[in-house]
Structure formats: structure tokens, C-alpha cells
Design a protein around this motif. Structure first.
Motif, PDB file in Angstrom:
ATOM      1  N   LEU A   7     -11.106   2.622  -0.796  1.00 56.38           N
ATOM      2  CA  LEU A   7     -11.259   1.210  -1.139  1.00 56.38           C
ATOM      3  C   LEU A   7     -10.549   0.312  -0.129  1.00 56.38           C
ATOM      4  CD1 LEU A   7     -10.839   1.390  -5.019  1.00 56.38           C
ATOM      5  CD2 LEU A   7     -12.887   0.625  -3.792  1.00 56.38           C
ATOM      6  N   ARG A   8      -9.375   0.722   0.299  1.00 52.36           N
ATOM      7  CA  ARG A   8      -8.673  -0.081   1.293  1.00 52.36           C
ATOM      8  C   ARG A   8      -9.500  -0.197   2.568  1.00 52.36           C
ATOM      9  NH1 ARG A   8      -2.844   0.610   4.468  1.00 52.36           N
ATOM     10  NH2 ARG A   8      -2.790  -1.579   5.124  1.00 52.36           N
ATOM     11  N   ASP A  54     -11.748   0.425 -12.193  1.00 53.43           N
ATOM     12  CA  ASP A  54     -12.417   1.715 -12.346  1.00 53.43           C
ATOM     13  C   ASP A  54     -11.829   2.805 -11.441  1.00 53.43           C
ATOM     14  OD1 ASP A  54     -14.126   0.474 -14.128  1.00 53.43           O
ATOM     15  OD2 ASP A  54     -15.730   0.170 -12.659  1.00 53.43           O
ATOM     16  N   ALA A  55     -10.945   2.444 -10.518  1.00 55.29           N
ATOM     17  CA  ALA A  55     -10.507   3.378  -9.478  1.00 55.29           C
ATOM     18  C   ALA A  55      -9.527   4.427  -9.989  1.00 55.29           C
ATOM     19  CB  ALA A  55      -9.860   2.610  -8.326  1.00 55.29           C
ATOM     20  N   LEU A  56      -9.614   5.602  -9.404  1.00 56.77           N
ATOM     21  CA  LEU A  56      -8.621   6.649  -9.561  1.00 56.77           C
ATOM     22  C   LEU A  56      -7.737   6.658  -8.314  1.00 56.77           C
ATOM     23  CD1 LEU A  56     -11.004   9.474 -10.862  1.00 56.77           C
ATOM     24  CD2 LEU A  56      -9.421   8.076 -12.225  1.00 56.77           C
ATOM     25  N   PRO A  57      -6.519   7.189  -8.402  1.00 52.49           N
ATOM     26  CA  PRO A  57      -5.641   7.183  -7.225  1.00 52.49           C
ATOM     27  C   PRO A  57      -6.285   7.758  -5.971  1.00 52.49           C
ATOM     28  CG  PRO A  57      -4.394   7.790  -9.166  1.00 52.49           C
ATOM     29  CD  PRO A  57      -5.828   7.712  -9.597  1.00 52.49           C
ATOM     30  N   GLU A  58      -7.140   8.748  -6.138  1.00 50.33           N
ATOM     31  CA  GLU A  58      -7.787   9.337  -4.954  1.00 50.33           C
ATOM     32  C   GLU A  58      -8.814   8.401  -4.317  1.00 50.33           C
ATOM     33  OE1 GLU A  58      -9.460  11.687  -8.601  1.00 50.33           O
ATOM     34  OE2 GLU A  58      -7.567  10.726  -7.995  1.00 50.33           O
ATOM     35  N   TRP A  95       0.833  -1.205   0.000  1.00 48.92           N
ATOM     36  CA  TRP A  95       0.000   0.000   0.000  1.00 48.92           C
ATOM     37  C   TRP A  95       0.865   1.252   0.000  1.00 48.92           C
ATOM     38  CZ3 TRP A  95      -4.831   0.221  -1.373  1.00 48.92           C
ATOM     39  CH2 TRP A  95      -5.679  -0.883  -1.186  1.00 48.92           C
ATOM     40  N   ASP A  96       1.970   1.226   0.746  1.00 45.78           N
ATOM     41  CA  ASP A  96       2.860   2.386   0.777  1.00 45.78           C
ATOM     42  C   ASP A  96       3.459   2.650  -0.604  1.00 45.78           C
ATOM     43  OD1 ASP A  96       2.398   2.900   3.430  1.00 45.78           O
ATOM     44  OD2 ASP A  96       4.250   1.972   4.162  1.00 45.78           O
ATOM     45  N   TYR A  97       3.795   1.581  -1.310  1.00 45.10           N
ATOM     46  CA  TYR A  97       4.274   1.754  -2.696  1.00 45.10           C
ATOM     47  C   TYR A  97       3.172   2.388  -3.549  1.00 45.10           C
ATOM     48  CZ  TYR A  97       4.835   0.712  -7.594  1.00 45.10           C
ATOM     49  OH  TYR A  97       4.853   0.837  -8.957  1.00 45.10           O
ATOM     50  N   LEU A  98       1.969   1.857  -3.421  1.00 46.04           N
ATOM     51  CA  LEU A  98       0.852   2.359  -4.227  1.00 46.04           C
ATOM     52  C   LEU A  98       0.563   3.827  -3.920  1.00 46.04           C
ATOM     53  CD1 LEU A  98      -0.946   1.019  -6.359  1.00 46.04           C
ATOM     54  CD2 LEU A  98      -2.574   0.456  -4.552  1.00 46.04           C
ATOM     55  N   ASP A  99       0.771   4.214  -2.669  1.00 47.46           N
ATOM     56  CA  ASP A  99       0.530   5.599  -2.249  1.00 47.46           C
ATOM     57  C   ASP A  99       1.719   6.518  -2.522  1.00 47.46           C
ATOM     58  OD1 ASP A  99      -1.986   4.933  -1.350  1.00 47.46           O
ATOM     59  OD2 ASP A  99      -1.356   4.594   0.718  1.00 47.46           O
ATOM     60  N   GLY A 100       2.796   5.974  -3.107  1.00 45.07           N
ATOM     61  CA  GLY A 100       3.958   6.788  -3.408  1.00 45.07           C
ATOM     62  C   GLY A 100       4.850   7.082  -2.211  1.00 45.07           C
ATOM     63  N   LYS A 101       4.659   6.331  -1.127  1.00 45.77           N
ATOM     64  CA  LYS A 101       5.448   6.548   0.095  1.00 45.77           C
ATOM     65  C   LYS A 101       6.692   5.661   0.143  1.00 45.77           C
ATOM     66  CE  LYS A 101       1.259   7.539   2.761  1.00 45.77           C
ATOM     67  NZ  LYS A 101       0.348   7.011   3.815  1.00 45.77           N
ATOM     68  N   MET A 102       6.803   4.728  -0.795  1.00 47.63           N
ATOM     69  CA  MET A 102       7.899   3.767  -0.781  1.00 47.63           C
ATOM     70  C   MET A 102       8.248   3.369  -2.210  1.00 47.63           C
ATOM     71  SD  MET A 102       7.988   0.157   1.348  1.00 47.63           S
ATOM     72  CE  MET A 102       8.523   0.831   2.906  1.00 47.63           C
ATOM     73  N   LYS A 103       9.528   3.200  -2.487  1.00 49.67           N
ATOM     74  CA  LYS A 103       9.987   2.707  -3.787  1.00 49.67           C
ATOM     75  C   LYS A 103      10.322   1.219  -3.657  1.00 49.67           C
ATOM     76  CE  LYS A 103      13.556   5.406  -4.090  1.00 49.67           C
ATOM     77  NZ  LYS A 103      13.500   6.064  -2.769  1.00 49.67           N
TER      78      LYS A 103
END
Length: 256
Positions: free
Chosen positions: A235-236, A226-230, A79-87
Motif C-alpha cells: 500500500l505504501r 481492510d488491510a492486514l499488516p502484510e 512507517w518504521d513504527y508501523l513496521d515494528g522497527k521503531m518505538k
């Protein structure tokens, strides 16, 4: 070419096509997501994985237990990767060690001294819950695929040619649920002979219990498509409190 798609009406399929859908769910998902990003593919996996995780929580809770911290940590990293918090490079050491531990449990693969220390640090001696190990395997697969896509360090050759996040672990989960639902749905299986087992597996496809599992998988993957990043956080929150099985079966499922 299959006569059905990922989002078909599963309950309306004949037994042969239902069996084909179950056996090829990951391929059908690949087709449905063929024009989608790896972020969308990862989200689809995570929305199904969160439901599997919640069934693990419910099953362990019956005995006053809970999942290991490393299980939560593995899903959180994704989830952190998906949220841009982790590479991916941030979890390379972690997942290479974790997957070695998964292989040690699943197939008896030997561990290096460093991997053994990782195992001892994260896993108790009596950690033999197969559902939990399957979740750790699933999370490991997703992280290793991301390492391959981004060209990061991989200790496992089988992931080197990966160019997209796939859905293969959904097939693995479905196989286990298919078997368990023979008992949970009260399907008759008079012997362990192949013909009786195969008939029971097909009978399961016609039960409301198994059809509800398929519907949940389809909904999760459609929501991801169908989801957008926001939408990710919402959803989680929704899916982490949704179980893949009704709670009444969770404890018994821990025995499979």
C-alpha cells in the motif's frame, strides 16, 4: 447523527450534506474506525498523507526544488513504527523539537536554545512553503499522539489526554484544497463577500475535481480499514506515487 457516512457516494449528496461531510470528515473517519486498532488508524492517515506529500513533490519540482530531508524523515519514522522497527520512545526527542518548530512557524511560538539549534539544523532561512509545514504538522500530530498513547515524554499539554490516533489533519488538508479548487475548477466567485465565497465553496463540491479528491481519501481510508499488516508495504508503494491533486495544479497549489 449525520445522514451519511465516510464511504457514502459524495457526488450524490445535496450541497448541505456535502458541506457537512467535508467539515466533519475526521469525525466520520473516527466512526468508521471505532473498532479498529491505532495501527489501522495510523495507516489511514499515512495513505492520505503520502498523496499530499506527492503533490508537494510535484509542486516543488516545477521550480527545481524538493521537500526537505526532515519531511521525508518524519513520514519514514511513522512507517518504521508501523513496521515494528521503531518505538515511540525512539522519536520522542525528535518530535518534541519538531513540533516546537512547527508552532514557531505557524503561530510565532518562541523556541528554547535547544529547539533553535534543531531549527537551524533542519530548516533553511527561506523555508516558507505552507504545504510542507502542514505535512510536518500532520506527521508531528501523529507522533505526539503515539507518545501520549504509550505514556512517553510530551512537551505539549494538549496531547496528554489522547488515547487514539485521530484524523483531524485530514480536515485541515480538505479546507485548503476546497479553497484552492475554487480557482482550479474555474468556479465563479465574483467578490470576497461572505455570501459569494460560501456559494463558491459549495459549488466546488459539485465539480469532478473536488469529487475526485474525496474519492481518493475514501479509497485510502477503506484500504487502511481492510488491510492486514502484510499489506502495508504494498500500500505504501502504491500511495506514495499517487497525488492528491492532478499534477497540472501542483505548482499553483504551492502558492496557497
Amino acid at each position: 447523527m449525520a445522514a451519511h457516512t465516510l464511504f457514502c457516494d459524495f457526488a450524490s449528496l445535496n450541497r448541505k450534506d456535502a458541506g457537512d461531510w467535508v467539515s466533519n470528515c475526521s469525525k466520520l473517519a473516527d466512526e468508521a474506525f471505532k473498532n479498529s486498532s491505532n495501527q489501522a488508524r495510523l495507516l489511514g492517515n499515512l495513505l492520505v498523507l503520502e498523496q499530499y506529500m506527492h503533490t508537494l513533490e510535484q509542486g516543488l519540482q516545477e521550480n527545481g526544488e524538493e521537500p526537505l530531508p526532515i519531511t521525508y524523515q518524519s513520514i519514514q519514522m511513522l512507517w518504521d513504527y508501523l513496521d515494528g522497527k521503531m518505538k515511540p520512545s525512539d522519536f520522542a526527542d525528535f518530535v518534541n523539537s519538531l513540533y516546537a518548530c512547527v508552532l514557531e512557524f505557524m503561530v510565532g511560538e518562541g523556541l528554547t536554545e535547544e529547539q533553535s539549534a534543531f531549527y537551524e539544523n533542519h530548516f533553511p532561512e527561506d523555508n516558507d512553503n505552507l504545504v510542507q509545514w502542514e505535512i510536518l504538522c500532520w506527521a508531528s500530530f501523529l507522533m505526539l499522539e503515539l507518545l501520549s498513547i504509550y505514556g512517553e515524554r510530551l512537551d505539549f499539554d494538549e496531547f496528554e489526554s489522547c488515547d487514539a490516533v485521530d484524523f483531524v489533519e485530514i480536515d485541515e488538508m480538505l479546507n485548503g484544497l476546497n479553497d484552492a479548487c475554487i480557482d482550479f475548477a474555474g468556479v465563479e466567485c465574483p467578490s470576497s463577500y461572505a455570501k459569494d465565497v460560501l456559494k463558491a465553496i459549495e459549488d466546488v463540491y459539485e465539480t469532478s475535481l473536488f469529487q475526485s479528491i474525496v474519492l481518493q481519501i475514501q479509497k485510502a481510508l477503506k484500504d487502511a480499514l481492510d488491510a492486514l499488516p502484510e499489506d502495508y508495504a504494498k500500500l505504501r508503494k502504491e500511495y506514495r506515487h499517487s497525488a492528491i491533486l492532478p499534477q497540472e495544479f501542483a505548482s499553483d497549489f504551492m502558492e496557497y
